[in-house]
Scaffold this active site. Structure first.
Site, PDB file in Angstrom:
ATOM      1  N   ASP A  51      73.953  44.310  54.555  1.00  0.00           N
ATOM      2  CA  ASP A  51      74.082  43.204  53.599  1.00  0.00           C
ATOM      3  C   ASP A  51      74.230  41.877  54.348  1.00  0.00           C
ATOM      4  O   ASP A  51      74.332  40.818  53.731  1.00  0.00           O
ATOM      5  CB  ASP A  51      75.223  43.444  52.606  1.00  0.00           C
ATOM      6  CG  ASP A  51      76.564  43.650  53.279  1.00  0.00           C
ATOM      7  OD1 ASP A  51      76.633  43.616  54.524  1.00  0.00           O
ATOM      8  OD2 ASP A  51      77.558  43.844  52.546  1.00  0.00           O
ATOM      9  N   SER A  52      74.181  41.940  55.686  1.00  0.00           N
ATOM     10  CA  SER A  52      74.064  40.707  56.487  1.00  0.00           C
ATOM     11  C   SER A  52      72.738  40.017  56.150  1.00  0.00           C
ATOM     12  O   SER A  52      72.539  38.862  56.525  1.00  0.00           O
ATOM     13  CB  SER A  52      74.152  41.016  57.978  1.00  0.00           C
ATOM     14  OG  SER A  52      73.289  42.087  58.327  1.00  0.00           O
ATOM     15  N   ASP A  90      73.209  49.262  53.142  1.00  0.00           N
ATOM     16  CA  ASP A  90      74.532  48.851  52.660  1.00  0.00           C
ATOM     17  C   ASP A  90      74.571  48.809  51.139  1.00  0.00           C
ATOM     18  O   ASP A  90      73.674  48.240  50.504  1.00  0.00           O
ATOM     19  CB  ASP A  90      74.849  47.430  53.151  1.00  0.00           C
ATOM     20  CG  ASP A  90      75.713  47.418  54.393  1.00  0.00           C
ATOM     21  OD1 ASP A  90      76.500  48.359  54.588  1.00  0.00           O
ATOM     22  OD2 ASP A  90      75.595  46.456  55.174  1.00  0.00           O
ATOM     23  N   LYS A 120      75.630  52.948  53.241  1.00  0.00           N
ATOM     24  CA  LYS A 120      76.879  52.619  53.939  1.00  0.00           C
ATOM     25  C   LYS A 120      77.809  51.905  52.969  1.00  0.00           C
ATOM     26  O   LYS A 120      77.370  51.121  52.133  1.00  0.00           O
ATOM     27  CB  LYS A 120      76.601  51.728  55.161  1.00  0.00           C
ATOM     28  CG  LYS A 120      77.879  51.269  55.877  1.00  0.00           C
ATOM     29  CD  LYS A 120      77.621  50.729  57.268  1.00  0.00           C
ATOM     30  CE  LYS A 120      77.174  49.299  57.320  1.00  0.00           C
ATOM     31  NZ  LYS A 120      78.092  48.319  56.715  1.00  0.00           N
ATOM     32  N   GLU A 122      81.798  49.980  52.743  1.00  0.00           N
ATOM     33  CA  GLU A 122      82.924  49.412  53.489  1.00  0.00           C
ATOM     34  C   GLU A 122      84.251  49.884  52.891  1.00  0.00           C
ATOM     35  O   GLU A 122      84.418  49.860  51.668  1.00  0.00           O
ATOM     36  CB  GLU A 122      82.873  47.881  53.436  1.00  0.00           C
ATOM     37  CG  GLU A 122      81.690  47.291  54.188  1.00  0.00           C
ATOM     38  CD  GLU A 122      81.701  45.768  54.221  1.00  0.00           C
ATOM     39  OE1 GLU A 122      82.700  45.147  53.790  1.00  0.00           O
ATOM     40  OE2 GLU A 122      80.697  45.190  54.678  1.00  0.00           O
ATOM     41  N   GLU A 189      84.020  47.929  63.216  1.00  0.00           N
ATOM     42  CA  GLU A 189      83.655  46.535  63.509  1.00  0.00           C
ATOM     43  C   GLU A 189      84.851  45.731  63.987  1.00  0.00           C
ATOM     44  O   GLU A 189      85.890  45.665  63.330  1.00  0.00           O
ATOM     45  CB  GLU A 189      83.042  45.891  62.248  1.00  0.00           C
ATOM     46  CG  GLU A 189      82.652  44.434  62.488  1.00  0.00           C
ATOM     47  CD  GLU A 189      81.682  43.877  61.458  1.00  0.00           C
ATOM     48  OE1 GLU A 189      81.182  44.644  60.605  1.00  0.00           O
ATOM     49  OE2 GLU A 189      81.420  42.659  61.523  1.00  0.00           O
TER      50      GLU A 189
HETATM   51  O1  KIV Z   1      75.609  44.161  57.252  1.00  0.00           O
HETATM   52  C1  KIV Z   1      75.595  44.414  58.469  1.00  0.00           C
HETATM   53  O2  KIV Z   1      74.765  43.906  59.225  1.00  0.00           O
HETATM   54  C2  KIV Z   1      76.602  45.330  58.989  1.00  0.00           C
HETATM   55  C3  KIV Z   1      76.678  45.503  60.467  1.00  0.00           C
HETATM   56  C4  KIV Z   1      77.246  44.313  61.123  1.00  0.00           C
HETATM   57  C5  KIV Z   1      77.402  46.731  60.844  1.00  0.00           C
HETATM   58  O3  KIV Z   1      77.336  45.884  58.256  1.00  0.00           O
END
Ligand code: KIV
Length: 271
Positions: A51-52, A90, A120, A122, A189
């Site tokens: 989600d980056s 994510d 994924k 969190e 992280e």
């Molecule tokens: O969203 C992302 O890029 C991440 C990584 C930094 C692990 O969760």
């Protein structure tokens, strides 16, 4: 010379095997078809549709605004560019916290509409009901502990997490909970290297670190950070492998000059 086993298709079982054999796992983020193809052809094991994307693709300040539809769009693009790597996506903010049924629906949409191989999430104990429910549908889940960017407004800062005993103890407990629930890996992280090493040695599933030292089972970086596309972002853990910003600017400037001077196109570049 030591020869590494070449896995023709990366699955969650391959990652487990790699941990058992002490082979490090290389993961990078990816958000689009063309880059995903390059990453896959380069031999990356896992592509995380992070989600980056909210930051590096859409220009938001945090990961919070990105939507499930947008994540599915990025994930589908990545999947179409990949034949070997494992693609993990994510679950974006607001699609799984506090409602395990909504979490399952979100995860199912990602799997069905993008063709990815896992999701994924969190968090630890607070999201375990969602993790359980998603896993019950046969969807592989990767955990994410430590600095979880979706909780940035709770943390108030992007500094290293779990330096105090209480937070470190909770992280270790959460890691065990996620493993017991059936997660296939956990991202750690921005936590102290010693804590990441402890978690890695206590768990049977692989840990993938970002700013978590060298004793984890694998590493992940945001693609745009390691290629030098991102600007004004230099955390200690980030190794820049390229300065793509300068390379692209150089090419674009040369193109502009060629267009303005009439040097482009030349005779061979026309019909
Ligand atoms: O969203 C992302 O890029 C991440 C990584 C930094 C692990 O969760």
């Amino acid at each position: 010379m030591e020869s590494r086993k070449y896995y023709t298709k990366i699955t969650t079982h391959v990652l487990q095997e790699m941990k058992l054999k002490g082979e490090k796992i290389a993961m990078l983020t990816g958000y689009d078809y063309s880059m995903a193809r390059i990453l896959d052809e380069s031999g990356i094991e896992v592509i995380l549709v992070g989600d980056s994307a909210s930051n590096v693709m859409a220009g938001h300040k945090t990961t919070l605004p990105i939507t499930l539809d947008e994540m599915i769009y990025h994930a589908g693009s990545v999947v179409r560019g990949v034949s070997r790597a494992l693609v993990v996506v994510d679950l974006p903010f607001g699609t799984y916290q506090g409602n395990s049924i909504e979490a399952l629906h979100s995860a199912i949409r990602i799997m069905k509409e993008s063709g990815a191989s896992g999701i994924k999430i969190e968090g630890g104990k607070e999201v375990i009901a969602s993790v359980d429910r998603i896993l019950s549908a046969g969807i592989p889940v990767m955990g994410h502990l430590g600095l979880t960017p979706q909780a940035i407004h709770k943390f108030g800062t992007y500094v290293v997490r779990a330096t105090e005993k209480d937070e470190a103890d909770k992280l270790v407990t959460d890691a065990h909970l996620l493993e017991k629930a059936g997660c296939f890996a956990i991202v750690l992280e921005k936590i102290p290297a010693r804590l990441a090493a402890q978690v890695t040695s206590e768990l049977k599933i692989p840990t993938i670190g970002i700013g978590a030292g060298s004793s984890v089972d694998g590493q992940v970086l945001v693609l745009h950070d390691m290629l030098g596309i991102t600007q004004n972002f230099s955390p200690r853990y980030l190794r820049r492998y390229h300065n793509l910003t300068e390379e692209i600017k150089g090419s674009v400037t040369a193109y502009i000059n060629d267009v303005k001077s009439g040097e482009f196109p030349n005779e061979r570049e026309q019909y």
